[in-house]
Design an enzyme around this catalytic site. Sequence first.
Site, PDB file in Angstrom:
ATOM      1  N   SER A 102       0.813  -1.210   0.000  1.00 37.22           N
ATOM      2  CA  SER A 102       0.000   0.000   0.000  1.00 37.22           C
ATOM      3  C   SER A 102       0.851   1.267   0.000  1.00 37.22           C
ATOM      4  O   SER A 102       1.090   1.876   1.049  1.00 37.22           O
ATOM      5  CB  SER A 102      -0.942  -0.010   1.208  1.00 37.22           C
ATOM      6  N   PHE A 103       1.292   1.690  -1.183  1.00 39.73           N
ATOM      7  CA  PHE A 103       2.052   2.929  -1.308  1.00 39.73           C
ATOM      8  C   PHE A 103       1.215   4.095  -0.799  1.00 39.73           C
ATOM      9  O   PHE A 103       0.053   4.255  -1.179  1.00 39.73           O
ATOM     10  CB  PHE A 103       2.435   3.159  -2.781  1.00 39.73           C
ATOM     11  N   VAL A 114       2.487   4.513   5.241  1.00 37.89           N
ATOM     12  CA  VAL A 114       3.892   4.372   5.636  1.00 37.89           C
ATOM     13  C   VAL A 114       4.117   3.164   6.538  1.00 37.89           C
ATOM     14  O   VAL A 114       5.198   2.557   6.519  1.00 37.89           O
ATOM     15  CB  VAL A 114       4.410   5.666   6.303  1.00 37.89           C
ATOM     16  N   ALA A 115       3.120   2.785   7.336  1.00 40.35           N
ATOM     17  CA  ALA A 115       3.280   1.596   8.182  1.00 40.35           C
ATOM     18  C   ALA A 115       3.326   0.336   7.329  1.00 40.35           C
ATOM     19  O   ALA A 115       4.112  -0.583   7.593  1.00 40.35           O
ATOM     20  CB  ALA A 115       2.148   1.508   9.204  1.00 40.35           C
ATOM     21  N   SER A 116       2.493   0.284   6.305  1.00 39.20           N
ATOM     22  CA  SER A 116       2.457  -0.880   5.432  1.00 39.20           C
ATOM     23  C   SER A 116       3.776  -1.065   4.705  1.00 39.20           C
ATOM     24  O   SER A 116       4.383  -2.156   4.731  1.00 39.20           O
ATOM     25  CB  SER A 116       1.322  -0.731   4.416  1.00 39.20           C
ATOM     26  N   HIS A 137      -4.154  -4.978  -5.086  1.00 39.57           N
ATOM     27  CA  HIS A 137      -4.480  -6.039  -4.130  1.00 39.57           C
ATOM     28  C   HIS A 137      -5.830  -5.811  -3.470  1.00 39.57           C
ATOM     29  O   HIS A 137      -6.476  -6.763  -3.017  1.00 39.57           O
ATOM     30  CB  HIS A 137      -3.378  -6.180  -3.075  1.00 39.57           C
ATOM     31  N   ARG A 138      -6.301  -4.569  -3.430  1.00 38.97           N
ATOM     32  CA  ARG A 138      -7.587  -4.274  -2.811  1.00 38.97           C
ATOM     33  C   ARG A 138      -8.713  -4.203  -3.842  1.00 38.97           C
ATOM     34  O   ARG A 138      -9.883  -4.437  -3.510  1.00 38.97           O
ATOM     35  CB  ARG A 138      -7.500  -2.982  -2.015  1.00 38.97           C
ATOM     36  N   GLU A 174     -12.992   4.551  -1.460  1.00 39.28           N
ATOM     37  CA  GLU A 174     -12.359   3.758  -0.405  1.00 39.28           C
ATOM     38  C   GLU A 174     -13.299   3.469   0.764  1.00 39.28           C
ATOM     39  O   GLU A 174     -12.867   3.080   1.844  1.00 39.28           O
ATOM     40  CB  GLU A 174     -11.112   4.484   0.092  1.00 39.28           C
ATOM     41  N   HIS A 231      -6.183   7.926   4.312  1.00 42.64           N
ATOM     42  CA  HIS A 231      -7.634   8.008   4.441  1.00 42.64           C
ATOM     43  C   HIS A 231      -7.976   9.050   5.503  1.00 42.64           C
ATOM     44  O   HIS A 231      -7.181   9.310   6.415  1.00 42.64           O
ATOM     45  CB  HIS A 231      -8.245   6.662   4.889  1.00 42.64           C
ATOM     46  N   ASP A 273      -9.858   8.649   7.950  1.00 46.61           N
ATOM     47  CA  ASP A 273      -9.920   8.072   9.299  1.00 46.61           C
ATOM     48  C   ASP A 273      -8.549   7.915   9.941  1.00 46.61           C
ATOM     49  O   ASP A 273      -8.442   7.368  11.045  1.00 46.61           O
ATOM     50  CB  ASP A 273     -10.709   6.752   9.312  1.00 46.61           C
ATOM     51  N   CYS A 286      -9.834   1.079  11.245  1.00 50.65           N
ATOM     52  CA  CYS A 286      -9.750   0.347   9.980  1.00 50.65           C
ATOM     53  C   CYS A 286     -10.454  -1.001  10.057  1.00 50.65           C
ATOM     54  O   CYS A 286     -10.999  -1.482   9.069  1.00 50.65           O
ATOM     55  CB  CYS A 286      -8.288   0.119   9.600  1.00 50.65           C
TER      56      CYS A 286
END
Length: 447
Positions: free
Chosen positions: A22-23, A26-28, A136-137, A173, A248, A250, A366
């Site tokens: 998931s570009f 940042v955590a992903s 992927h989503r 989204e 997002h 959220d 999420c």
Amino acid sequence: MSAFEANFDGLVGPTHHYGGHSFGNVASTGSAGQVADPRAAARQGLAKMKALADLGYRQAVLPPQERPAVWTLRQLGFGGSDPEVLAAAAREPQLLAAVSSAAAMWTANAATVSPSADTRDGRVHFSVANLQNKFHRALEAEQTARTLRAIFKDEARFAVHDALPMHPAFGDEGAANHTRFCKAYDAPGVECFVYGRRHWGGGTGPSRFPARQTLEASEAVARRHGLNPADVVFAQQRPEVIDAGVFHNDVIAVGNLDVLFCHAHAFVDQQALYRALDQRLGGGLRVVEVPAEQVGVEDAVRSYLFNSQLLDRGGGRMRLVVPEECRANPAVWQYLTQLIESGGPIDDLLVLDLKQSMRNGGGPACLRLRVALTAGEGAAVNPRIWLSEERYAELDAWIGRHYRDHLSEADLADPQLLVEVRTALDELTRMLGLGSIYPFQYGGTGL
């Protein structure tokens, strides 16, 4: 209880791994390549559901999607038996990892929901998100629609819409960019749609990371749900915070009933948004704005302070559900300590361990899709998806039987993993009374 807000949390799937797909999250991307623990991830998510159910909130579960998506690999030219397809796809590890993603666990992206009090036909409307910005989503939409229709079967009460066209103009989204404000869950509300960019007509947008939600998609969802235009607000997310990792809304704001909890840099023309929401609500909007001087955007993203659940406690009071990462961040924890003691609407804090999800870029918000229901609508929902003590024990045992305690990207080519996934999902659909919703169950292609 005449009406209530239910949380539908996604069960983490058996192929949970750190693929860094998931570009913009940042955590992903920062966790890419690490070894994941699907069993721990699923139990952490289930423990969150149990904690909220024990506090008296209506809590339901949404099943994982079938992964790897073998039908997608076949569409891309891989042939032979399922093990042969996986073996061939393993030569392109990024592709195999993408079609094995367990990202459907983040059900805030499953759909946008409008309660019956807001809609022209008096039904609860769901618009499945197309998630077209990430490959992927984008694979999730058809299964999400099947799953929601298996749970919300009564077409006199519920309407489940297919995803918008798979085009950048209609990047959608789901509920991660939608917040409903109201005085009571069964009273007409104000629906706030937050977008990152306008596809047609110009305007500003981020320059580093993609803006995944478009104004055009938000407008289309509002139209198809039959919302009164006077009760809808469209707001733009600040481009600078998207470029800072706020992929997002959220991740920078959360609301419930008449309370909005947000960062001072969340929106373009923030004061105008407050005025618009307050006016349409008929007055009484309570805004808790976090100053940038106390919590910077970087700390907000790192801790997922705003990717929290804001839950009604009754009497105008709110409970904030945050991940452990908030406690570990000195600036965020100092702010939260002061917040709870301030006498404002948020006066209770629940801290949960969601490390497996957090490392992949998803916090408490999420993991859940909020659905406001009347008592009659709640009774019309498939009853076996509600979390009870018995259902919790069944699901915990199910996870223990079927999930691995470590999974790397190299493991995704293991044909035995596909067998394990299908065996688990077949058992789960019987447990939850969902029928044959997966391609392997009904001999479908996944489309």
